[in-house]
Scaffold this active site. Structure first.
Site, PDB file in Angstrom:
ATOM      1  CE  LYS A  55       0.555  97.000 -35.398  1.00 40.31           C
ATOM      2  NZ  LYS A  55       1.202  97.722 -34.334  1.00 40.31           N
ATOM      3  CG  ASN A  56       5.915  98.365 -36.150  1.00 38.70           C
ATOM      4  OD1 ASN A  56       4.732  98.494 -35.842  1.00 38.70           O
ATOM      5  ND2 ASN A  56       6.818  97.910 -35.305  1.00 38.70           N
ATOM      6  NE  ARG A 100       1.514 106.351 -30.819  1.00 42.49           N
ATOM      7  CZ  ARG A 100       1.591 107.321 -29.920  1.00 42.49           C
ATOM      8  NH1 ARG A 100       0.563 107.563 -29.150  1.00 42.49           N
ATOM      9  NH2 ARG A 100       2.685 108.036 -29.791  1.00 42.49           N
ATOM     10  CG  ASP A 145      -0.008  97.913 -28.148  1.00 40.68           C
ATOM     11  OD1 ASP A 145      -1.045  97.260 -28.256  1.00 40.68           O
ATOM     12  OD2 ASP A 145       1.027  97.677 -28.787  1.00 40.68           O
ATOM     13  CG  ASP A 147       7.500  96.375 -30.812  1.00 37.42           C
ATOM     14  OD1 ASP A 147       7.052  96.979 -29.824  1.00 37.42           O
ATOM     15  OD2 ASP A 147       7.328  96.766 -31.976  1.00 37.42           O
ATOM     16  CG  MET A 202      12.919 102.637 -25.426  1.00 38.07           C
ATOM     17  SD  MET A 202      13.188 102.021 -27.096  1.00 38.07           S
ATOM     18  CE  MET A 202      12.332 103.252 -28.061  1.00 38.07           C
TER      19      MET A 202
END
Length: 437
Positions: free
Chosen positions: A22-23, A97, A121, A321, A343
């Site tokens: 996804k990223n 995002r 998110d 994640d 984070m």
């Protein structure tokens, strides 16, 4: 909102293929805006966040053609820049995002880029300062409409290469600045750049399109600006977050599972970090084999005997994640572990759902949680819960699949944002999961 019903307590078996990352996909899709020529991208996951970005690109004027499952062609030869100032864009851009990464390529190629404050998110504040400070370093002028929460950068005379030291090694920030800098006149140096595999993939793709980027894989990137870009073909890596999710699922359900074609060399310390919880991970070619942990798994201690602490960090550190997955897995480990989420300050708040299920967790503060494992001597209890974000949602799903009884998870659209057809794929390896529209 959709609902999952999960009958827990069943062992799974078989193999599962991870989806495209996804990223990485969100970065790569934005890069198609750099050229007027055709770009082909393979292994694109069919998930909500990616599909939203593809729709946004279409509305911006990108010609999109689906070639086959997971493969698309994109051609950005007739971009409608007026769309960027439309009410439709303000609505659509704010819902994702990853939409922030269209600004860099648009700024570089067309001299301007706009974006409404992006959503995503609810896991804590994620600043955009790194992105826009980088654009300003390249010569762009920044403006922000507080009432409409709308960002803009303009460079009508083009960008000029510059040296910059990023305040944080932001992945999306590095990607965004990089996609603007490849157009800038002269040389750009980005220090403290993110260097995770997906960013490396973006750099390799840009170079194949004609960019001149050196230092790939390090935190010091050198970019020599060019005046045009060609088309290319690119294949997305498998999703390391999904791979980590399946490792955790196998351990929690005492299942024998093979995760296929994981691109092992791009997983970094992920396998070793799960091994710290006592999980056996075997490398078989480019596959991961997880044997059934019939006797459970035991958390390691540090060499001085002190309690294990696992925290997140920018690559090559452990990805944030997967911390929620590790936390869930630790609830049935033999021993205790401190999970330190550095984070994002809200990402551990889902643990109250696990406590309701019978997990022994002490939430020390918004960033730290101590988990005392059950060693499978006490099963988690089935319950009804709501998914707050993508990663917490999957963590709760894993907990439900190990629990005795039938659990219900609401707001599963959050899970669908990051995991492709997760219920169908889990049923294929024996999961008792049902989607209720």
């Amino acid at each position: 909102m959709g609902i999952f019903q999960i009958e827990g307590g069943h062992a799974l078996s078989g193999s599962i293929q991870p989806q495209g990352a996804k990223n990485e996909t969100l970065q790569i899709l934005c890069a198609v805006l750099l050229t007027s020529e055709k770009v082909i991208i393979n292994n694109i996951p069919d998930i909500i966040d990616v599909n939203k970005l593809i729709t946004l690109l279409k509305n911006l004027g990108v010609k999109v053609e689906k070639l086959k499952k997971g493969s698309y062609s994109f051609q950005s030869d007739e971009i409608n820049l007026e769309y960027l100032e439309s009410e439709a864009f303000k609505t659509e851009g704010s819902g994702l995002r990853g939409s922030i990464m269209i600004v860099g390529p648009l700024l570089g190629r067309f001299g301007k880029g706009y974006i409404p404050r992006p959503g995503g998110d609810k896991i804590g504040r994620r600043r955009l300062d790194t992105h826009f400070e980088g654009f300003v370093k390249l010569g762009a002028k920044f403006r922000y409409n507080k009432e409409e929460r709308f960002y803009g950068v303009d460079a009508p005379n083009g960008l000029t290469g510059s040296y910059m030291l990023l305040e944080e090694a932001s992945v999306t920030g590095t990607a965004n600045i990089l996609m603007a800098a490849v157009w800038a006149k002269g040389k750009t140096t980005i220090y403290n750049a993110a260097c995770e595999p997906y960013l490396q993939q973006l750099c390799k793709m840009l170079n194949s399109m004609g960019a001149k980027i050196e230092g790939i894989g390090s935190n010091l990137l050198h970019i020599e600006g060019v005046e045009s870009f060609t088309g290319c073909e690119h294949t997305i890596l498998p999703d390391m977050i999904e791979i980590g999710s399946w490792i955790g699922l196998a351990a929690m359900t005492k299942s024998e599972i093979t995760i296929k074609n994981v691109s092992w060399d791009n997983l970094g310390i992920i396998p070793n970090t799960f091994a710290k919880l006592g999980i056996t991970i075997e490398r078989r070619g480019d596959d991961i084999f997880i044997p059934a942990h019939k006797d459970g798994y035991e958390v390691q201690n540090f060499i001085d005997g002190s309690i294990m602490s696992i925290s997140d960090a920018p690559w090559p550190g452990f990805t944030p994640d997967l911390l929620s997955i590790l936390l869930v897995v630790a609830t049935q480990a033999r021993g205790s572990v401190l999970i330190h989420q550095k984070m994002f300050e809200s990402r551990l708040f889902f643990v109250d759902k696990l406590i309701d299920m019978g997990a022994k967790i002490i939430l020390c503060d918004p960033h730290r949680a101590t988990v005392i494992g059950h060693d499978f001597k006490s099963s988690l209890r089935a319950t009804t819960m709501t998914s707050p974000d993508i990663r917490a949602g999957v963590s709760l799903l894993i907990a439900a699949m190990s629990a005795q009884g039938t659990s219900t998870i609401h707001n599963i659209e959050q899970i669908d944002r990051g995991y492709e057809n997760i219920d169908e794929r889990l049923r294929a390896i024996g999961a008792k999961i049902k989607r209720i529209a």
